[in-house]
Scaffold this motif. Structure first.
Motif, PDB file in Angstrom:
ATOM      1  N   MET A  82       1.263 -11.749  -9.118  1.00 43.86           N
ATOM      2  CA  MET A  82       2.037 -12.797  -8.806  1.00 43.86           C
ATOM      3  C   MET A  82       2.480 -12.462  -7.334  1.00 43.86           C
ATOM      4  SD  MET A  82       1.893 -15.487 -10.563  1.00 43.86           S
ATOM      5  CE  MET A  82       3.270 -16.719  -9.707  1.00 43.86           C
ATOM      6  N   SER A  84       0.947 -10.503  -5.331  1.00 47.10           N
ATOM      7  CA  SER A  84      -0.522 -10.407  -4.595  1.00 47.10           C
ATOM      8  C   SER A  84      -0.758 -11.775  -4.086  1.00 47.10           C
ATOM      9  CB  SER A  84      -1.380 -10.030  -5.365  1.00 47.10           C
ATOM     10  OG  SER A  84      -2.039 -10.871  -6.671  1.00 47.10           O
ATOM     11  N   ARG A  85      -0.312 -12.709  -4.783  1.00 48.71           N
ATOM     12  CA  ARG A  85      -0.400 -14.071  -4.334  1.00 48.71           C
ATOM     13  C   ARG A  85       0.281 -14.375  -2.958  1.00 48.71           C
ATOM     14  NH1 ARG A  85       1.590 -19.428  -4.832  1.00 48.71           N
ATOM     15  NH2 ARG A  85       0.316 -20.980  -4.894  1.00 48.71           N
ATOM     16  N   ARG A  90      -3.587 -17.188  -1.947  1.00 49.93           N
ATOM     17  CA  ARG A  90      -3.798 -17.760  -3.166  1.00 49.93           C
ATOM     18  C   ARG A  90      -5.386 -17.427  -3.711  1.00 49.93           C
ATOM     19  NH1 ARG A  90      -6.533 -22.521  -4.979  1.00 49.93           N
ATOM     20  NH2 ARG A  90      -6.479 -23.459  -2.749  1.00 49.93           N
ATOM     21  N   GLY A  93      -5.268 -13.584  -3.673  1.00 52.83           N
ATOM     22  CA  GLY A  93      -4.374 -12.937  -4.749  1.00 52.83           C
ATOM     23  C   GLY A  93      -5.254 -13.126  -6.030  1.00 52.83           C
ATOM     24  N   ALA A  94      -5.755 -14.282  -6.292  1.00 57.97           N
ATOM     25  CA  ALA A  94      -6.749 -14.306  -7.542  1.00 57.97           C
ATOM     26  C   ALA A  94      -7.834 -13.352  -7.668  1.00 57.97           C
ATOM     27  CB  ALA A  94      -7.279 -15.540  -7.576  1.00 57.97           C
ATOM     28  N   SER A 296      -2.163 -14.891 -14.318  1.00 56.37           N
ATOM     29  CA  SER A 296      -1.462 -15.173 -12.978  1.00 56.37           C
ATOM     30  C   SER A 296      -2.612 -16.034 -12.183  1.00 56.37           C
ATOM     31  CB  SER A 296      -1.012 -14.029 -12.263  1.00 56.37           C
ATOM     32  OG  SER A 296      -2.215 -13.483 -11.512  1.00 56.37           O
ATOM     33  N   ILE A 297      -3.942 -16.031 -12.699  1.00 61.44           N
ATOM     34  CA  ILE A 297      -4.801 -16.745 -11.937  1.00 61.44           C
ATOM     35  C   ILE A 297      -4.407 -18.331 -11.628  1.00 61.44           C
ATOM     36  CG2 ILE A 297      -7.225 -17.545 -11.511  1.00 61.44           C
ATOM     37  CD1 ILE A 297      -7.771 -14.422 -12.401  1.00 61.44           C
TER      38      ILE A 297
END
Length: 442
Positions: A82, A84-85, A90, A93-94, A296-297
């Motif tokens: 999260m 990394s997002r 978005r 991070g994914a 988290s994706i």
């Protein structure tokens, strides 16, 4: 049993834990067979005291880095994926969450492979029967997946029970080895195959992914200060204990398998207990963090369902022999993942009062600046890796520890780009009210 692990949000304050229980989780993670394997490698490829000092320095650096990374996790209450997002955007991070997932499932497979190899040895010593190693890989993988499926609270309880017993059994093994065989083996001459810097890099590489992913556990700490205390104690002692024990036993007994060492000492029962607890407490967290990262994706992905699917994939990979590429694997992982830690540290320290760090806030699809900083860190890490120590070019040196080089360069490049873009003035448009920021940073 409460099963929510807040994979898509912030851990509530009333669910947070004290520093000692979180430190126990990291100590339990550090006591594993991969650490024993590396300790044995260092014992056979370095002078005794060089191996010990390399272990201490590498573990000390890990502990200091962990203090910084755990601060971010406890301050935000968010998992590493999260975070990394907020750092990469978005989509960025994914992509990173997928990379982390692949890395952790690979670690899970490697650890099940080590478990299977040593369980096969133990079973043969007790029964004289040869059973295919793949069976032990599968059984161990299932055991480790169970705790990961239930989540952090289950991992915390397991670690609290396992750590005191593991420490006692490891110390007893060393004492018995000294009593039976003396200390003459400590001074035995060996062919030096590892440089000091290369050894420190290996010591860090074996747990550097854990440091970068430490927010997954640190988000459960009551305060950032408690998270930092848990991070230092957990990573310094957790990483060094099994390495030192393995170095000592390998030198004193002149053996290359931890299970064989314990059976040589007449402690086969203890060997089995150490084997099961060490791998269980370590590998369950690899799978747990992999589940956190992939779920988290999308908010539609449940952590428990993702964890079960990843467990099946990891067990299959482990059964086909992923442990055979262990050393090269940890070197590559350290090179690729360490720079991400530097980037998210820099991003948080320079922009923690911006809207993107608030949970649920809008973020760009991709933050190109963060990706540039990460790529620079990866390039430098490969450039400073001596080909004799692992995958790399050996073009120049900075600290002599390539994974640390990558993290520091990733941090420095991000800060430099932030300053070039105007620093705090560039972030002003994203500023959030103090109350909201304080809620996220509390």
């Amino acid at each position: 049993m409460e099963t929510t692990d807040y994979e898509h949000g912030v851990v509530p304050q009333d669910q947070r834990k004290g520093w000692l229980s979180i430190a126990a989780v990291w100590i339990a993670i550090g006591i594993d067979l991969s650490g024993a394997f590396l300790g044995i490698e260092l014992a056979s490829g370095m002078a005794f005291w060089d191996a010990i000092w390399a272990t201490m320095l590498g573990s000390l650096l890990l502990g200091l880095l962990a203090m910084a990374c755990t601060y971010v996790g406890a301050s935000t209450g968010l998992s590493t994926a999260m975070i990394s997002r907020a750092v990469f955007g978005r989509i960025g991070g994914a992509v990173l969450a997928i990379a982390i997932t692949i890395s952790l499932v690979g670690w899970f497979a490697v650890q099940t492979g080590f478990f299977g190899q040593n369980a096969q040895i133990a079973f043969h010593e007790f029964t004289g029967i040869d059973v295919p190693v793949q069976l032990f890989n599968a059984v161990g993988g299932v055991l480790m997946a169970i705790t990961a499926f239930w989540g952090y609270r289950s991992i915390n309880r397991l670690s609290s029970l396992a750590v005191p017993l593991l420490l006692l059994l490891l110390v007893v093994g060393v004492v018995v080895a000294f009593i039976q065989h003396g200390t003459a083996g400590l001074d035995a001459r060996v062919d030096v195959t590892y440089t000091f810097g290369g050894a420190v890099s290996l010591v860090m590489g074996i747990f550097i992914l854990g440091v970068v992913l430490s927010p997954d556990m640190a988000r459960w700490a009551k305060t950032p200060k408690q998270a930092m205390a848990a991070g230092f104690v957990g990573f310094f002692f957790g990483n060094s204990i099994i390495l030192v024990v393995a170095i000592l036993l390998a030198r004193v007994l002149n053996q290359t398998e931890l299970m064989t060492m314990y059976f040589t000492l007449g402690m086969g029962g203890i060997a089995v207990v150490v084997l099961i607890l060490a791998q269980w407490t370590t590998n369950t967290t690899n799978l747990y963090s992999a589940g956190l990262a992939f779920s988290s994706i999308s908010s539609r992905l449940g952590r428990r369902t993702v964890t079960a699917v990843l467990a099946v994939i990891g067990i299959v990979i482990g059964v086909v022999g992923a442990a055979d590429v262990f050393v090269s694997f940890i070197l590559v992982i350290g090179t690729l993942i360490a720079p991400y830690g530097g980037v998210y540290l820099a991003s948080f320290l320079t922009g923690r009062r911006t809207a993107r760090w608030a949970h649920g806030a809008a973020v760009p699809h991709v933050d190109a600046w963060s990706i540039i900083a990460w790529a620079a860190g990866v390039l430098v890490a490969f450039a400073t890796t001596n080909p004799a120590d692992g995958p790399g070019f050996g073009w120049f040196t900075i600290t002599t520890i390539s994974s640390l080089d990558g993290l520091l360069v990733g941090f420095a490049v991000y800060v430099l780009l932030w300053l070039v873009r105007g620093g705090r003035r560039a972030d002003a448009a994203q500023a959030v009210p103090d109350a909201r920021t304080d809620e996220v940073a509390a």
